[in-house]
Design a protein around this motif. Structure first.
Motif, PDB file in Angstrom:
ATOM      1  N   TYR A  71      -6.152   3.176  -0.010  1.00 14.14           N
ATOM      2  CA  TYR A  71      -4.960   3.082  -0.786  1.00 14.14           C
ATOM      3  C   TYR A  71      -3.538   2.607   0.044  1.00 14.14           C
ATOM      4  CZ  TYR A  71      -8.239   5.475  -4.296  1.00 14.14           C
ATOM      5  OH  TYR A  71      -9.028   5.792  -4.953  1.00 14.14           O
ATOM      6  N   VAL A  72      -3.880   2.977   1.377  1.00 14.23           N
ATOM      7  CA  VAL A  72      -2.582   2.415   2.046  1.00 14.23           C
ATOM      8  C   VAL A  72      -2.579   1.254   2.607  1.00 14.23           C
ATOM      9  CG1 VAL A  72      -2.627   4.792   3.325  1.00 14.23           C
ATOM     10  CG2 VAL A  72      -3.666   2.875   4.597  1.00 14.23           C
ATOM     11  N   THR A  80       0.386   8.239   5.626  1.00 10.96           N
ATOM     12  CA  THR A  80      -0.048   9.609   5.965  1.00 10.96           C
ATOM     13  C   THR A  80      -1.028   9.823   4.715  1.00 10.96           C
ATOM     14  OG1 THR A  80       1.805  10.283   6.968  1.00 10.96           O
ATOM     15  CG2 THR A  80       0.363  12.094   6.288  1.00 10.96           C
ATOM     16  N   ILE A  81      -2.164  10.386   5.210  1.00 11.07           N
ATOM     17  CA  ILE A  81      -3.453  10.946   4.347  1.00 11.07           C
ATOM     18  C   ILE A  81      -3.183  12.481   4.406  1.00 11.07           C
ATOM     19  CG2 ILE A  81      -5.665  11.093   3.845  1.00 11.07           C
ATOM     20  CD1 ILE A  81      -4.537   8.042   3.729  1.00 11.07           C
ATOM     21  N   MET A  82      -2.778  13.094   3.461  1.00  8.71           N
ATOM     22  CA  MET A  82      -2.788  14.546   3.160  1.00  8.71           C
ATOM     23  C   MET A  82      -3.969  15.177   2.554  1.00  8.71           C
ATOM     24  SD  MET A  82       1.178  14.285   1.756  1.00  8.71           S
ATOM     25  CE  MET A  82       0.990  12.369   1.311  1.00  8.71           C
ATOM     26  N   CYS A  83      -4.719  15.911   3.638  1.00  7.27           N
ATOM     27  CA  CYS A  83      -5.666  16.574   3.005  1.00  7.27           C
ATOM     28  C   CYS A  83      -5.387  17.802   2.280  1.00  7.27           C
ATOM     29  CB  CYS A  83      -6.859  16.807   3.946  1.00  7.27           C
ATOM     30  SG  CYS A  83      -7.280  15.412   4.794  1.00  7.27           S
ATOM     31  N   ILE A  84      -5.636  18.010   0.949  1.00  5.93           N
ATOM     32  CA  ILE A  84      -5.161  18.898   0.102  1.00  5.93           C
ATOM     33  C   ILE A  84      -6.403  19.772  -0.518  1.00  5.93           C
ATOM     34  CG2 ILE A  84      -3.579  19.981  -1.772  1.00  5.93           C
ATOM     35  CD1 ILE A  84      -1.854  17.695  -0.990  1.00  5.93           C
ATOM     36  N   GLY A  85      -7.108  19.081  -1.231  1.00  3.05           N
ATOM     37  CA  GLY A  85      -8.355  19.548  -1.890  1.00  3.05           C
ATOM     38  C   GLY A  85      -9.301  19.986  -1.105  1.00  3.05           C
ATOM     39  N   LEU A  86     -10.122  21.180  -1.157  1.00  2.00           N
ATOM     40  CA  LEU A  86     -10.970  21.577  -0.451  1.00  2.00           C
ATOM     41  C   LEU A  86     -12.332  21.092  -0.988  1.00  2.00           C
ATOM     42  CD1 LEU A  86     -10.016  25.465  -0.478  1.00  2.00           C
ATOM     43  CD2 LEU A  86      -9.747  23.700   1.480  1.00  2.00           C
ATOM     44  N   GLY A 105       0.729  -1.173  -0.097  1.00  2.00           N
ATOM     45  CA  GLY A 105       0.092   0.292  -0.112  1.00  2.00           C
ATOM     46  C   GLY A 105       0.839   1.169  -0.016  1.00  2.00           C
ATOM     47  N   ALA A 106       0.221   2.308  -0.211  1.00  2.05           N
ATOM     48  CA  ALA A 106       1.061   3.636  -0.226  1.00  2.05           C
ATOM     49  C   ALA A 106       1.500   3.889   1.190  1.00  2.05           C
ATOM     50  CB  ALA A 106       0.110   4.593  -0.735  1.00  2.05           C
ATOM     51  N   HIS A 107       2.637   4.789   1.116  1.00  3.18           N
ATOM     52  CA  HIS A 107       3.012   5.565   2.225  1.00  3.18           C
ATOM     53  C   HIS A 107       2.394   6.470   2.365  1.00  3.18           C
ATOM     54  CE1 HIS A 107       6.486   2.836   0.859  1.00  3.18           C
ATOM     55  NE2 HIS A 107       7.143   2.741   2.133  1.00  3.18           N
ATOM     56  N   GLY A 108       2.074   7.304   1.394  1.00  4.04           N
ATOM     57  CA  GLY A 108       1.208   8.781   1.545  1.00  4.04           C
ATOM     58  C   GLY A 108       0.089   8.765   0.548  1.00  4.04           C
ATOM     59  N   VAL A 109      -0.796   9.454   0.839  1.00  6.30           N
ATOM     60  CA  VAL A 109      -2.082   9.603  -0.159  1.00  6.30           C
ATOM     61  C   VAL A 109      -2.064  11.263  -0.101  1.00  6.30           C
ATOM     62  CG1 VAL A 109      -4.354   9.179  -0.957  1.00  6.30           C
ATOM     63  CG2 VAL A 109      -3.030   7.497   0.339  1.00  6.30           C
ATOM     64  N   ALA A 110      -1.835  11.853  -1.181  1.00  2.00           N
ATOM     65  CA  ALA A 110      -2.132  13.271  -1.218  1.00  2.00           C
ATOM     66  C   ALA A 110      -3.580  13.552  -1.990  1.00  2.00           C
ATOM     67  CB  ALA A 110      -0.986  13.815  -2.188  1.00  2.00           C
ATOM     68  N   VAL A 111      -4.553  13.705  -1.407  1.00  2.00           N
ATOM     69  CA  VAL A 111      -5.730  13.930  -1.917  1.00  2.00           C
ATOM     70  C   VAL A 111      -5.980  15.194  -2.379  1.00  2.00           C
ATOM     71  CG1 VAL A 111      -8.355  13.686  -1.518  1.00  2.00           C
ATOM     72  CG2 VAL A 111      -6.602  12.388  -0.247  1.00  2.00           C
ATOM     73  N   THR A 112      -6.208  15.610  -3.778  1.00  2.00           N
ATOM     74  CA  THR A 112      -6.105  16.846  -4.329  1.00  2.00           C
ATOM     75  C   THR A 112      -7.654  17.030  -4.947  1.00  2.00           C
ATOM     76  OG1 THR A 112      -5.355  15.949  -6.587  1.00  2.00           O
ATOM     77  CG2 THR A 112      -3.611  16.901  -4.822  1.00  2.00           C
ATOM     78  N   ASN A 155      -0.466   2.941  12.951  1.00  2.00           N
ATOM     79  CA  ASN A 155       0.199   4.105  12.989  1.00  2.00           C
ATOM     80  C   ASN A 155      -0.207   5.134  11.995  1.00  2.00           C
ATOM     81  OD1 ASN A 155       3.485   5.260  12.795  1.00  2.00           O
ATOM     82  ND2 ASN A 155       2.152   5.831  14.387  1.00  2.00           N
ATOM     83  N   LEU A 156      -1.462   4.863  11.598  1.00  2.00           N
ATOM     84  CA  LEU A 156      -1.880   5.726  10.395  1.00  2.00           C
ATOM     85  C   LEU A 156      -2.300   7.252  10.945  1.00  2.00           C
ATOM     86  CD1 LEU A 156      -3.399   5.871   7.667  1.00  2.00           C
ATOM     87  CD2 LEU A 156      -5.434   5.461   8.729  1.00  2.00           C
ATOM     88  N   SER A 157      -1.903   8.245   9.992  1.00  2.00           N
ATOM     89  CA  SER A 157      -1.885   9.627  10.394  1.00  2.00           C
ATOM     90  C   SER A 157      -2.869  10.432   9.081  1.00  2.00           C
ATOM     91  CB  SER A 157      -0.671  10.599  10.275  1.00  2.00           C
ATOM     92  OG  SER A 157       0.309   9.813  11.293  1.00  2.00           O
ATOM     93  N   VAL A 158      -3.599  11.368   9.701  1.00  2.00           N
ATOM     94  CA  VAL A 158      -4.554  12.132   8.671  1.00  2.00           C
ATOM     95  C   VAL A 158      -4.081  13.586   8.867  1.00  2.00           C
ATOM     96  CG1 VAL A 158      -6.554  13.005   7.763  1.00  2.00           C
ATOM     97  CG2 VAL A 158      -6.159  10.598   8.309  1.00  2.00           C
ATOM     98  N   THR A 159      -3.386  14.374   8.016  1.00  2.00           N
ATOM     99  CA  THR A 159      -3.157  15.707   8.238  1.00  2.00           C
ATOM    100  C   THR A 159      -3.488  16.525   6.999  1.00  2.00           C
ATOM    101  OG1 THR A 159      -0.874  16.894   8.513  1.00  2.00           O
ATOM    102  CG2 THR A 159      -0.733  15.196   6.860  1.00  2.00           C
TER     103      THR A 159
END
Length: 362
Positions: free
Chosen positions: A270-271, A278-284, A252-259, A302-306
């Motif tokens: 996806y992880v 880490t799930i990266m919240c980018i898109g509004l 699975g992914a190390h990071g997911v950048a949601v645009t 050890n999942l993170s959402v940022t």
């Protein structure tokens, strides 16, 4: 022309600008002639050569954000511009006429609060925002505070520099704060769009392995040409998450950048079984949306959402340096200001891969 040893540039009294009419769901964009502003004592006047068109411009004009342009008597949107300094305020010492300058979504910060001091300047409660509380970058001449305008290095074309002021800066800020390591897999749902494709390029420059989830052959070809190692078409795949996990070492992914906001509902899938992702919240998102998982997954994986709103001034300098070094390719279709209204309609309809850049000199 030179006066008192300082080069002078002929500045018109009026210039063209793209302005929003009927702010709200049924808005339109028209080209009007407006007054060229006069810089204040701590400002510079910039003649913009290029401005990127971002989807958040659409949302702003459509009234989907709590902030309203009309509340600040602002009619001109846009928040990613590249141009040249043509006039200095009387107190300005750190710029000279002819310097290249970039304008970001955050036009200015107070510089005197805890957030600014702690490297969280993008969250400054007294920040001035381009295209909302200050005239945006769809205007040929605009003023900008000298202390927070970004210098653009030689060798970076305006069509590349302009969208880096927002899409590049946003993507880099998220990736930098995600504590990823070179060689890590990063998935970009909606990665064929402006922020996503910048993120793909920047991730590649940072040593990560980008994977794009999007739809259509045009976005597939574009993504792969800009550094994606793999592309998953969510319209063709029978199981998008399974395909992503297979690509990412079967783990699975190390990071997911949601645009792209619609992708939030599937982001955690996806992880896979990756520990420390880490799930990266980018898109509004412009309607309520939940990102999450069972608490046990956070504990045992050890999942993170940022979330990251925007990068800093230093981040912007770093992103421009990637471009100066040739690590970021042009992702834009360049159009004249006369095509702004059409471009807005196409972007609103989801018909634009990468970025549209408005060139004021065409």
């Amino acid at each position: 022309m030179v006066s008192n040893g300082v080069a002078q540039v002929e500045i018109p009294k009026r210039c063209l600008a793209g302005v929003v009419v009927n702010e709200g769901p049924d808005f339109s964009v028209e080209i009007e002639e407006v007054d060229v502003p006069e810089p204040g004592p701590d400002d510079i006047l910039i003649k913009l050569n290029a401005s990127g068109l971002c989807y958040s411009d659409i949302a702003l004009m459509a009234g989907e954000f709590p902030q309203r342009m009309s509340a600040f008597n602002c009619r001109t949107p846009g928040h990613e511009g590249s141009g040249v300094v043509v006039k200095l305020g009387e107190n300005v010492k750190n710029w000279k006429i002819g310097d290249r300058a970039g304008v970001k979504p955050i036009r200015d910060i107070c510089g005197a609060c805890e957030l600014c001091w702690d490297g969280l300047e993008s969250y400054c409660r007294n920040a001035v925002h381009s295209g909302t509380s200050a005239t945006g970058t769809f205007q040929h001449y605009i003023t900008s505070p000298a202390k927070y305008t970004t210098p653009i290095p030689d060798g970076v074309p305006d069509s590349v520099a302009a969208p880096l002021m927002c899409s590049g800066l946003t993507a880099y800020g998220a990736l930098k704060n995600a504590a990823l390591k070179p060689g890590n897999w990063v998935v970009f749902p909606g990665g064929g769009g402006g922020v996503g494709i910048q993120g793909v390029q920047i991730a590649k420059a940072m040593g990560f392995r980008p994977v794009v989830v999007d739809a259509g052959s045009q976005k597939r070809d574009f993504s792969l040409s800009r550094g994606a190692e793999a592309f998953v078409d969510f319209k063709e795949s029978k199981d998008v998450a399974a395909d992503v996990i297979r690509i990412c070492d079967g783990i699975g992914a190390h990071g997911v950048a949601v645009t792209a906001a619609p992708a939030y509902k599937n982001a955690v899938s996806y992880v896979g079984s990756r520990v420390g992702a880490t799930i990266m919240c980018i898109g509004l998102a412009h309607e309520p949306m939940i990102v999450g998982a069972d608490p046990s997954q956070y504990v045992f994986s050890n999942l993170s959402v940022t979330g990251t709103a925007m990068g800093t001034q230093k981040d912007c300098i770093d992103v421009l340096d990637f471009a100066r070094r040739g690590l970021l390719q042009d992702i834009s279709e360049v159009r004249p200001l006369s095509m702004l209204s059409r471009s807005v309609k196409e972007l609103r309809a989801g018909q634009v891969p990468g970025r549209i850049v408005i060139d004021f000199n065409l």
